[in-house]
Motif scaffolding. Sequence first.
Motif, PDB file in Angstrom:
ATOM      1  N   GLU A 274       3.724  90.544  77.046  1.00  0.00           N
ATOM      2  CA  GLU A 274       4.821  90.342  77.681  1.00  0.00           C
ATOM      3  C   GLU A 274       4.746  88.736  78.593  1.00  0.00           C
ATOM      4  O   GLU A 274       5.465  87.968  78.348  1.00  0.00           O
ATOM      5  N   LEU A 275       3.761  88.955  79.330  1.00  0.00           N
ATOM      6  CA  LEU A 275       3.444  87.913  79.960  1.00  0.00           C
ATOM      7  C   LEU A 275       2.932  86.708  79.244  1.00  0.00           C
ATOM      8  O   LEU A 275       3.285  85.395  79.508  1.00  0.00           O
ATOM      9  N   MET A 276       2.146  86.812  78.160  1.00  0.00           N
ATOM     10  CA  MET A 276       1.816  85.492  77.514  1.00  0.00           C
ATOM     11  C   MET A 276       2.969  84.822  76.728  1.00  0.00           C
ATOM     12  O   MET A 276       3.163  83.566  76.868  1.00  0.00           O
ATOM     13  N   ASP A 277       3.983  86.017  76.299  1.00  0.00           N
ATOM     14  CA  ASP A 277       5.082  85.311  75.782  1.00  0.00           C
ATOM     15  C   ASP A 277       5.986  84.583  76.509  1.00  0.00           C
ATOM     16  O   ASP A 277       6.649  83.254  76.477  1.00  0.00           O
ATOM     17  N   LYS A 278       6.016  84.953  77.987  1.00  0.00           N
ATOM     18  CA  LYS A 278       6.865  84.292  78.906  1.00  0.00           C
ATOM     19  C   LYS A 278       6.298  82.935  79.547  1.00  0.00           C
ATOM     20  O   LYS A 278       6.987  82.127  79.403  1.00  0.00           O
ATOM     21  N   ILE A 279       4.740  82.895  79.188  1.00  0.00           N
ATOM     22  CA  ILE A 279       4.104  81.784  79.514  1.00  0.00           C
ATOM     23  C   ILE A 279       4.527  80.801  78.401  1.00  0.00           C
ATOM     24  O   ILE A 279       4.868  79.367  78.785  1.00  0.00           O
ATOM     25  N   LYS A 280       4.129  80.947  77.257  1.00  0.00           N
ATOM     26  CA  LYS A 280       4.826  80.143  76.061  1.00  0.00           C
ATOM     27  C   LYS A 280       6.235  79.691  76.130  1.00  0.00           C
ATOM     28  O   LYS A 280       6.454  78.447  75.937  1.00  0.00           O
ATOM     29  N   LYS A 281       7.040  80.593  76.806  1.00  0.00           N
ATOM     30  CA  LYS A 281       8.564  79.795  76.664  1.00  0.00           C
ATOM     31  C   LYS A 281       8.678  78.856  77.918  1.00  0.00           C
ATOM     32  O   LYS A 281       9.221  77.886  77.661  1.00  0.00           O
ATOM     33  N   LEU A 282       7.942  79.346  78.956  1.00  0.00           N
ATOM     34  CA  LEU A 282       8.098  78.377  80.122  1.00  0.00           C
ATOM     35  C   LEU A 282       7.365  77.048  79.919  1.00  0.00           C
ATOM     36  O   LEU A 282       7.823  75.999  80.119  1.00  0.00           O
ATOM     37  N   GLU A 283       6.365  76.979  79.023  1.00  0.00           N
ATOM     38  CA  GLU A 283       5.635  75.699  78.757  1.00  0.00           C
ATOM     39  C   GLU A 283       6.502  74.956  77.821  1.00  0.00           C
ATOM     40  O   GLU A 283       6.656  73.833  77.891  1.00  0.00           O
ATOM     41  N   LEU A 284       7.174  75.670  76.951  1.00  0.00           N
ATOM     42  CA  LEU A 284       7.909  75.211  75.879  1.00  0.00           C
ATOM     43  C   LEU A 284       9.156  74.457  76.603  1.00  0.00           C
ATOM     44  O   LEU A 284       9.394  73.077  76.503  1.00  0.00           O
ATOM     45  N   GLU A 285       9.776  75.227  77.506  1.00  0.00           N
ATOM     46  CA  GLU A 285      10.971  74.617  78.456  1.00  0.00           C
ATOM     47  C   GLU A 285      10.478  73.596  79.325  1.00  0.00           C
ATOM     48  O   GLU A 285      11.214  72.464  79.275  1.00  0.00           O
ATOM     49  N   ASN A 286       9.247  73.602  79.925  1.00  0.00           N
ATOM     50  CA  ASN A 286       8.759  72.506  80.635  1.00  0.00           C
ATOM     51  C   ASN A 286       8.671  71.052  79.855  1.00  0.00           C
ATOM     52  O   ASN A 286       8.853  70.066  80.169  1.00  0.00           O
ATOM     53  N   ASP A 287       7.938  71.291  78.512  1.00  0.00           N
ATOM     54  CA  ASP A 287       7.921  70.152  77.540  1.00  0.00           C
ATOM     55  C   ASP A 287       9.171  69.779  77.295  1.00  0.00           C
ATOM     56  O   ASP A 287       9.451  68.171  77.538  1.00  0.00           O
ATOM     57  N   ILE A 288      10.364  70.187  77.066  1.00  0.00           N
ATOM     58  CA  ILE A 288      11.629  69.691  76.675  1.00  0.00           C
ATOM     59  C   ILE A 288      12.233  69.099  77.921  1.00  0.00           C
ATOM     60  O   ILE A 288      12.589  68.056  77.942  1.00  0.00           O
ATOM     61  N   LEU A 289      11.828  69.533  79.350  1.00  0.00           N
ATOM     62  CA  LEU A 289      12.600  69.047  80.369  1.00  0.00           C
ATOM     63  C   LEU A 289      11.966  67.637  80.663  1.00  0.00           C
ATOM     64  O   LEU A 289      12.226  66.468  81.030  1.00  0.00           O
ATOM     65  N   LYS A 290      10.481  67.612  80.450  1.00  0.00           N
ATOM     66  CA  LYS A 290       9.763  66.233  80.455  1.00  0.00           C
ATOM     67  C   LYS A 290       9.995  65.277  79.396  1.00  0.00           C
ATOM     68  O   LYS A 290      10.481  64.088  79.894  1.00  0.00           O
ATOM     69  N   GLU A 291      10.350  65.473  78.325  1.00  0.00           N
ATOM     70  CA  GLU A 291      10.948  64.816  77.402  1.00  0.00           C
ATOM     71  C   GLU A 291      12.272  64.002  77.627  1.00  0.00           C
ATOM     72  O   GLU A 291      12.715  62.955  77.641  1.00  0.00           O
ATOM     73  N   THR A 292      13.173  65.153  78.164  1.00  0.00           N
ATOM     74  CA  THR A 292      14.431  64.477  78.603  1.00  0.00           C
ATOM     75  C   THR A 292      14.538  63.645  79.634  1.00  0.00           C
ATOM     76  O   THR A 292      15.332  62.741  79.757  1.00  0.00           O
ATOM     77  N   ILE A 293      13.562  63.742  80.524  1.00  0.00           N
ATOM     78  CA  ILE A 293      13.723  62.993  81.747  1.00  0.00           C
ATOM     79  C   ILE A 293      13.095  61.675  81.291  1.00  0.00           C
ATOM     80  O   ILE A 293      13.597  60.595  81.713  1.00  0.00           O
ATOM     81  N   LYS A 294      12.091  61.617  80.379  1.00  0.00           N
ATOM     82  CA  LYS A 294      11.783  60.280  79.943  1.00  0.00           C
ATOM     83  C   LYS A 294      12.714  59.459  79.208  1.00  0.00           C
ATOM     84  O   LYS A 294      12.884  58.261  79.102  1.00  0.00           O
ATOM     85  N   VAL A 295      13.513  60.411  78.311  1.00  0.00           N
ATOM     86  CA  VAL A 295      14.790  59.662  77.749  1.00  0.00           C
ATOM     87  C   VAL A 295      15.651  59.044  78.434  1.00  0.00           C
ATOM     88  O   VAL A 295      16.376  57.941  78.297  1.00  0.00           O
ATOM     89  N   LEU A 296      16.062  59.670  79.645  1.00  0.00           N
ATOM     90  CA  LEU A 296      17.112  59.665  80.878  1.00  0.00           C
ATOM     91  C   LEU A 296      16.540  58.296  81.640  1.00  0.00           C
ATOM     92  O   LEU A 296      17.544  57.573  81.934  1.00  0.00           O
ATOM     93  N   LYS A 297      15.305  58.039  81.929  1.00  0.00           N
ATOM     94  CA  LYS A 297      14.999  57.074  82.511  1.00  0.00           C
ATOM     95  C   LYS A 297      14.652  55.907  81.909  1.00  0.00           C
ATOM     96  O   LYS A 297      14.684  54.837  82.361  1.00  0.00           O
ATOM     97  N   LYS A 298      14.715  55.860  80.511  1.00  0.00           N
ATOM     98  CA  LYS A 298      14.385  54.811  79.817  1.00  0.00           C
ATOM     99  C   LYS A 298      15.697  53.759  79.678  1.00  0.00           C
ATOM    100  O   LYS A 298      16.909  54.101  79.616  1.00  0.00           O
TER     101      LYS A 298
END
Length: 174
Positions: free
Chosen positions: A137-161
């Motif tokens: 369960e913890l490994m699954d949660k880590i994967k989900k959080l990493e994916l969410e983190n990557d999506i948020l980073k890309e969103t910030i890049k697009v908004l700053k452009k």
Amino acid sequence: MSYTEQEKERALKLYDEIGSIGKVINKLGYPSRQNMCTWIRNRNIAQTRKQVDCSDFPDHRRHPSLETKLNILHRCFECGEDILSVSEDTGYSRTSIYLWRRKDLAGGSIELMSKKKHLPRGPLEPETIESDTTQVELMDKIKKLELENDILKETIKVLKKEEGIDCDRRCPEK
């Protein structure tokens, strides 16, 4: 008073033959009782103290594998062999063996600190199924959080452009 090594050896040799500090002092006329006791104690310490071998050989690793540790733990705590004899046989200290046991290596997890101080002898208990499911369960949660983190980073890049220069769009002429 300072004595030579030859005088110390002679007194210790005579002590080994006679077995009495007082008789050695009477016969030789030296040393004091306190000096003789110190010489005997220091000699015994030097004889019983083992040299620590810190070398790392393939047949005796300084940091043994998990399999080696589990084998030693099995011999000590499941088969009931004396820990001192296993320690002498394997070359790993009794302290190391107790630390491996305390860290609960049998379950496959190494904890930094364990609440269990004194573990009784008996079969090594593998970790329960609950801990395996918790780990998954913890490994699954880590994967989900990493994916969410990557999506948020890309969103910030697009908004700053900032808007780039558009060649088709021209500034109005004056």
